[in-house]
Design a protein around this motif. Structure first.
Motif, PDB file in Angstrom:
ATOM      1  N   UNK A  22      -2.551  -3.123   4.524  1.00 57.39           N
ATOM      2  CA  UNK A  22      -1.101  -3.342   4.564  1.00 57.39           C
ATOM      3  C   UNK A  22      -0.432  -2.957   3.252  1.00 57.39           C
ATOM      4  N   UNK A  23      -1.074  -3.321   2.139  1.00 58.22           N
ATOM      5  CA  UNK A  23      -0.456  -3.128   0.826  1.00 58.22           C
ATOM      6  C   UNK A  23      -0.568  -1.681   0.344  1.00 58.22           C
ATOM      7  N   UNK A  24      -1.724  -1.080   0.494  1.00 53.83           N
ATOM      8  CA  UNK A  24      -1.959   0.252  -0.079  1.00 53.83           C
ATOM      9  C   UNK A  24      -1.565   1.394   0.844  1.00 53.83           C
ATOM     10  N   UNK A  25      -1.713   1.191   2.153  1.00 57.96           N
ATOM     11  CA  UNK A  25      -1.515   2.289   3.097  1.00 57.96           C
ATOM     12  C   UNK A  25      -0.209   2.145   3.877  1.00 57.96           C
ATOM     13  N   UNK A  26      -0.078   1.036   4.599  1.00 55.43           N
ATOM     14  CA  UNK A  26       1.089   0.888   5.480  1.00 55.43           C
ATOM     15  C   UNK A  26       2.388   0.773   4.698  1.00 55.43           C
ATOM     16  N   UNK A  27       2.343   0.196   3.500  1.00 55.94           N
ATOM     17  CA  UNK A  27       3.577   0.088   2.698  1.00 55.94           C
ATOM     18  C   UNK A  27       4.112   1.480   2.354  1.00 55.94           C
ATOM     19  N   UNK A  28       3.227   2.381   1.963  1.00 59.10           N
ATOM     20  CA  UNK A  28       3.648   3.732   1.612  1.00 59.10           C
ATOM     21  C   UNK A  28       4.223   4.461   2.825  1.00 59.10           C
ATOM     22  N   UNK A  29       3.547   4.331   3.960  1.00 58.44           N
ATOM     23  CA  UNK A  29       3.994   5.036   5.165  1.00 58.44           C
ATOM     24  C   UNK A  29       5.341   4.490   5.625  1.00 58.44           C
ATOM     25  N   UNK A  30       5.500   3.169   5.662  1.00 58.57           N
ATOM     26  CA  UNK A  30       6.754   2.576   6.127  1.00 58.57           C
ATOM     27  C   UNK A  30       7.908   2.850   5.160  1.00 58.57           C
ATOM     28  N   UNK A  31       7.667   2.767   3.869  1.00 55.40           N
ATOM     29  CA  UNK A  31       8.740   3.051   2.912  1.00 55.40           C
ATOM     30  C   UNK A  31       9.165   4.520   3.005  1.00 55.40           C
ATOM     31  N   UNK A  32       8.199   5.401   3.222  1.00 57.47           N
ATOM     32  CA  UNK A  32       8.538   6.815   3.419  1.00 57.47           C
ATOM     33  C   UNK A  32       9.358   6.995   4.690  1.00 57.47           C
TER      34      UNK A  32
END
Length: 430
Positions: free
Chosen positions: A281-291
């Motif tokens: 959630x912190x390293x992968x999904x945060x980057x994808x969702x913020x993008x």
């Protein structure tokens, strides 16, 4: 007994040769130069008879010839005849092979010469490629890390606000995630110094307020804070999306991240199930969702910068930090792919493969020539924006990455020696 004797008068060596071939049965007919047939009495000398002719007329007329020939009567065994024929055939084959072999060395030498020329050309091409590759790497490093110190990209052209999440940064305004400590805070502060208003996103509101006041005091730029915990899954993003809705976000720094704790083997991680969910959630999904939230506005305006702070552990397999390194591989590949997809829209997506930086996550090692402080790293890394879409951030880390690419092959990285060295290094750091 009547023996048929052929006498050669004034013939050449070829005639003698043909004569012998006829006597041994190799040739079926006698040569035309043989003439006279005479009756003669021969003394018994075993199976073989020796005939001596001292003066014999030929068709060519009158030449006297002293000739001794050895002829065989019908008493000669077929085994002897076969041996004689085989010997003659072997002699003929040897002469033919000798004639052929006299030409083989020259032809063989020519073939070897052509093959050697092709090998030399192939070697020259391979050497040229390697030399050009290293020269290009050197020139690119000089351009990205030295020239960029004086000829910086004007980031203001991409927007006015910067959004800082605990590990993300946006500009125009700039958004930075993971902005209360380490690299995220350093990015937010450096962007504010360069004239951006900053949106800070992190999980601790008290720290967010403290950093926001510090930035405003030192740079006189505006700040905005958004408190979210990026380990909370997809439920947190509607709040972030609503807070950023009316802002012209020009630069996003995805910096938020976490590790599994103390380096070790995968199954040795305490509370592994929960840690896997948190780190994804912190390293992968945060980057994808913020993008996903920020990119549509950038595409619409045909400008924007997204900086994804990955790690050198994502450049190659690293034992003892398998989960953390794998999430950074995703960040690197996602960034590179996205850059190719949207660069025609005026958008830069940069992957930053940082080596060791003095932060809380790395247990704050002392800055050295190899270990950069977060402030120095952020300053140098921001200079590379517009020069390269994939960087180690600073010249020190670029040199480390270059050496590792040469020495740390896949075979070595997956060896027991490497795992032992990695464990020893991490124990020293801890």
């Amino acid at each position: 007994m009547v023996l048929r004797v052929y006498v050669i008068s004034g013939t050449t060596k070829d005639g003698l040769k043909s004569f012998m071939l006829y006597l041994t049965g190799v040739a079926l007919r006698p040569p035309s130069c043989f003439t006279t047939t005479i009756p003669i009495m021969a003394h018994n000398a075993g199976d073989n008879r020796t005939l001596s002719v001292t003066s014999l007329n030929s068709d060519k007329g009158g030449a006297a010839l002293q000739s001794h020939c050895r002829v065989s009567t019908g008493k000669r065994s077929q085994g002897q005849r076969r041996r004689e024929i085989a010997g003659s055939a072997q002699t003929r084959d040897r002469r033919i092979n000798a004639s052929e072999n006299s030409q083989d060395p020259q032809e063989h030498h020519m073939e070897e010469s052509r093959f050697s020329q092709w090998l030399h050309l192939l070697g020259l091409l391979a050497l040229s490629y390697l030399v050009l590759k290293q020269v290009w790497t050197l020139l690119s490093g000089v351009r990205n890390h030295l020239l960029s110190r004086w000829w910086r990209t004007n980031l203001k052209q991409y927007g006015g606000w910067a959004d800082y999440i605990e590990y993300i940064l946006l500009t125009s305004p700039t958004v930075v995630t993971g902005a209360t400590d380490g690299i995220g805070k350093a990015y937010a502060m450096e962007l504010a110094r360069r004239g951006f208003d900053v949106v800070l996103i992190s999980r601790k509101e008290e720290k967010l307020e403290k950093v926001a006041k510090e930035i405003e005091k030192q740079t006189q730029q505006k700040t905005k804070i958004i408190q979210v915990d990026f380990t909370g899954g997809s439920d947190i993003y509607p709040k972030v999306e609503k807070a950023l809705k009316d802002l012209d976000i020009g630069l996003l720094v995805n910096n938020v991240g976490m590790s599994l704790g103390i380096p070790g083997r995968f199954l040795d991680t305490p509370d592994l199930n929960q840690r896997i969910e948190d780190i994804m959630n912190c390293n992968v999904f945060s980057m994808v969702h913020m993008t996903r939230i920020v990119l549509p506005g950038m595409v619409r305006r045909k400008r924007g910068v997204i900086i994804n702070v990955s790690s050198a552990t994502g450049a190659r397999p690293f034992p003892m930090v398998a989960m953390y390194g794998s999430t950074k591989v995703f960040m690197d590949f996602f960034s590179r792919s996205l850059n190719f997809e949207y660069r025609r829209d005026g958008i830069i997506v940069q992957s930053v493969l940082a080596h060791l930086v003095s932060t809380n996550m790395a247990h704050n090692p002392e800055p050295t020539i190899l270990v950069k402080s977060s402030e120095e790293f952020a300053w140098e890394a921001l200079n590379t924006v517009g020069y390269t879409h994939r960087t180690h951030g600073c010249i020190s880390h670029a040199i480390q990455g270059y050496i590792m690419d040469l020495l740390l092959t896949d075979a070595f990285m997956n060896s027991q020696i490497c795992r032992s060295i990695a464990g020893w290094v991490w124990r020293r750091i801890l």
